[in-house]
Design an enzyme around this catalytic site. Sequence first.
Site, PDB file in Angstrom:
ATOM      1  N   LYS A  27       0.826  -1.213   0.000  1.00 49.31           N
ATOM      2  CA  LYS A  27       0.000   0.000   0.000  1.00 49.31           C
ATOM      3  C   LYS A  27       0.862   1.266   0.000  1.00 49.31           C
ATOM      4  O   LYS A  27       0.506   2.264  -0.633  1.00 49.31           O
ATOM      5  CB  LYS A  27      -0.959   0.015   1.194  1.00 49.31           C
ATOM      6  CG  LYS A  27      -0.314   0.206   2.547  1.00 49.31           C
ATOM      7  CD  LYS A  27      -1.354   0.320   3.639  1.00 49.31           C
ATOM      8  CE  LYS A  27      -0.704   0.501   4.998  1.00 49.31           C
ATOM      9  NZ  LYS A  27       0.084   1.736   5.116  1.00 49.31           N
ATOM     10  N   THR A  28       2.000   1.235   0.716  1.00 43.69           N
ATOM     11  CA  THR A  28       2.867   2.421   0.722  1.00 43.69           C
ATOM     12  C   THR A  28       3.441   2.666  -0.666  1.00 43.69           C
ATOM     13  O   THR A  28       3.563   3.816  -1.110  1.00 43.69           O
ATOM     14  CB  THR A  28       4.002   2.255   1.747  1.00 43.69           C
ATOM     15  OG1 THR A  28       3.437   2.020   3.033  1.00 43.69           O
ATOM     16  CG2 THR A  28       4.869   3.511   1.810  1.00 43.69           C
ATOM     17  N   ASP A  35      -3.679   7.609   4.511  1.00 46.27           N
ATOM     18  CA  ASP A  35      -3.173   6.267   4.807  1.00 46.27           C
ATOM     19  C   ASP A  35      -3.846   5.738   6.079  1.00 46.27           C
ATOM     20  O   ASP A  35      -4.335   6.509   6.904  1.00 46.27           O
ATOM     21  CB  ASP A  35      -1.658   6.354   5.004  1.00 46.27           C
ATOM     22  CG  ASP A  35      -0.984   4.996   5.048  1.00 46.27           C
ATOM     23  OD1 ASP A  35      -1.626   3.996   4.653  1.00 46.27           O
ATOM     24  OD2 ASP A  35       0.182   4.928   5.461  1.00 46.27           O
ATOM     25  N   GLU A  36      -3.868   4.412   6.245  1.00 47.99           N
ATOM     26  CA  GLU A  36      -4.373   3.762   7.461  1.00 47.99           C
ATOM     27  C   GLU A  36      -5.766   4.288   7.845  1.00 47.99           C
ATOM     28  O   GLU A  36      -6.033   4.626   8.996  1.00 47.99           O
ATOM     29  CB  GLU A  36      -3.400   3.971   8.627  1.00 47.99           C
ATOM     30  CG  GLU A  36      -1.973   3.509   8.368  1.00 47.99           C
ATOM     31  CD  GLU A  36      -1.812   1.991   8.380  1.00 47.99           C
ATOM     32  OE1 GLU A  36      -2.835   1.277   8.436  1.00 47.99           O
ATOM     33  OE2 GLU A  36      -0.664   1.527   8.317  1.00 47.99           O
ATOM     34  N   GLN A  86      -6.997  -4.641  10.107  1.00 51.19           N
ATOM     35  CA  GLN A  86      -5.844  -4.200  10.895  1.00 51.19           C
ATOM     36  C   GLN A  86      -6.230  -3.035  11.807  1.00 51.19           C
ATOM     37  O   GLN A  86      -5.371  -2.264  12.238  1.00 51.19           O
ATOM     38  CB  GLN A  86      -4.688  -3.809   9.972  1.00 51.19           C
ATOM     39  CG  GLN A  86      -4.124  -4.990   9.191  1.00 51.19           C
ATOM     40  CD  GLN A  86      -2.865  -4.632   8.431  1.00 51.19           C
ATOM     41  OE1 GLN A  86      -1.813  -4.378   9.026  1.00 51.19           O
ATOM     42  NE2 GLN A  86      -2.959  -4.613   7.117  1.00 51.19           N
ATOM     43  N   ARG A 127       2.971  -9.921  10.670  1.00 54.26           N
ATOM     44  CA  ARG A 127       4.266  -9.224  10.771  1.00 54.26           C
ATOM     45  C   ARG A 127       5.393 -10.152  10.352  1.00 54.26           C
ATOM     46  O   ARG A 127       6.507  -9.705  10.057  1.00 54.26           O
ATOM     47  CB  ARG A 127       4.552  -8.762  12.223  1.00 54.26           C
ATOM     48  CG  ARG A 127       3.589  -7.781  12.862  1.00 54.26           C
ATOM     49  CD  ARG A 127       3.259  -6.611  12.000  1.00 54.26           C
ATOM     50  NE  ARG A 127       2.051  -6.876  11.229  1.00 54.26           N
ATOM     51  CZ  ARG A 127       1.653  -6.164  10.183  1.00 54.26           C
ATOM     52  NH1 ARG A 127       2.383  -5.158   9.747  1.00 54.26           N
ATOM     53  NH2 ARG A 127       0.541  -6.462   9.553  1.00 54.26           N
TER      54      ARG A 127
END
Length: 635
Positions: free
Chosen positions: A37-38, A221-222, A252, A595
């Site tokens: 996504k980044t 973002d997020e 998330q 992770r």
Amino acid sequence: MIKGESMLLDGLNPQQKEAVKYFDSPLLLIAGAGSGKTKVLTSKIAYLIKERGTRANRILAITFTKKAANEMAERVRKALSVSPPWISTFHAFGVRLLREDISVLDKNFDRKFVIYDADDSLKIIKGIMKRLNMKPKDAGIAKDIISKAKQEHRADMVDYIRSLPFPASSYSVVADEYRKDLEKSNALDYDDLLLFTTEVLFKDALIRQKWQQRFDYILIDEFQDTNDVQYQIIQLLAGNKKGLFAVGDPFQSIYSWRGSKPSNMLRFLEDFGAIEMKLEKNYRSTKKILNLANKILCGAGDMWGDKILKLHTDNELDGEIENKENENDIEETNYIADKIRSLLNVHGYYYSDIAILIRMSFLSRGIESALMKNNIPYQVVRGLAFYEHAEIRDLVSYLRFIANHKDKAAFERIINIPSRYIGSKALSIIRDHHKTDWIQALKEAKLSPRQRLNSDIFINIVEKYSDMIEGAPFMVLMELIKEIGYFDYLKSEYKDDHDDRIENISELANVFKNLETEGKTFSEFMEDNLLSSEQDRIGSDRSVKIMTLHAAKGLEFPVVFIPALEEGIFPSAKSLDNLSSLEEERRLFYVGCTRAKERLYLSSAESRMKFGSISPMLESRYLDEIKEEIQAGVP
């Protein structure tokens, strides 16, 4: 496709390219863990600048940590040799807006306001509760209630708290006094940075229009971590823009205790008429780990329906998943230490490749003990950060007060460091004389001859450097240390470790020297450091990282351990009777597992020592759900 566009889109999969090039309407991108996504965000910013001719300063990109903002800015800079000036956290954006327009509010704040961190706020609230003959030990409860009211955009904060059931309602008077103290200090706390931003944009149509017209595109973002206030900021800034892009993953979302609402993603689709795209290809983890993660999501609630992601990968690396059931907590920590040694000696990993993610902070003690016994270097990602050391807080508080004579938290910290014989009675007299600022109060207060002499010396020091602090913080710091005899104070106050504390001050001086070299101001330093997050402080040294699962979000490691998978710990005891809390615990488990890039080690104990007695433990329900995937993950 032209050559420049081809280069910008190199390395993107078809779904990522589609998201980068779509501009026909607002877009919500549901991006799974490790799905790049980044990369999509930064590619979209670069595409806007390079291919669509958008000026860099017309793009606003908002995320949640300074580390993430810096990474985004650096990626764009590498791609285009341009750094968009408006890549920012929500709080940092709020600071910049309020520096321009806080005066529109009907409050006693000006553009030179200071920012109070959590410790400053707590100390102010404790002082208020002492004055009101309430229990100072409950200051944390009062602070949480006030913070929650602000996060829910309760501009009528005091009335709202007054309407809550008892005992929460009893803190309304604390909230009222806290609000007054902040105004007297020309200080904003973290929640105010967002709350006042919404108030400025909502109150004045011309200012709102100015900010809406400043940006052609807004990227967030997020998005699953936004709360009500942050969502409203986006609404107020967006206006009728089509150039609105939100990225997030509802699975998330693990910060409901901070007010985050994953349902904001559903609101975004409805309120802005956005279309939806998905990123499900994972570039981080092995198939075994992703199969396990998908199984965890199978138990998610019904509200997300077709938005539940199914992660997949082309990664053919075998990797490993293991679940170790231990007799007790000591055996579990020894298992972790033994496994780490094996990972290094047999599989060639480094200490820095390994993270131990814990659900609750108390679990770190036993793990630390086992690692120490085995000479395994580790870093606990929490605890005392550099700017939280007493000597650093002392000197930064001095500089803060030199810059702003209204700063109550700074004044009350430093007025007796070193001792000026101004006790609680004298401090009460000074408070009674406060009208405009603390220098005025000191000058007018009736003090003893010794107190008057010392306070006058203090006043002279503060006033002498007030005009210099913004542009020359290094010079002011070095002169201040000498004038107040701070090193002598450290030697008398901290006999055992004053040398270490002086080394810390040396590092602070280096910071300010570099600040001056870069042409930055003291105010910029304060904003930069106060708006940092726990993740921003994670080092890259060669050590095993121990951190909470919440702190690990957004990070990745080749090897991850998740211990103490037991009922009452993970899921936590307070979530067991609450369906929405259990859902969040499930999402937290999903975040923890994803992770891991190559190896994932889960463990539990049949018993743990609690208050000196052995207590039996039940294996976590989440382990029971994924037993087949764990078995399939064993090599």
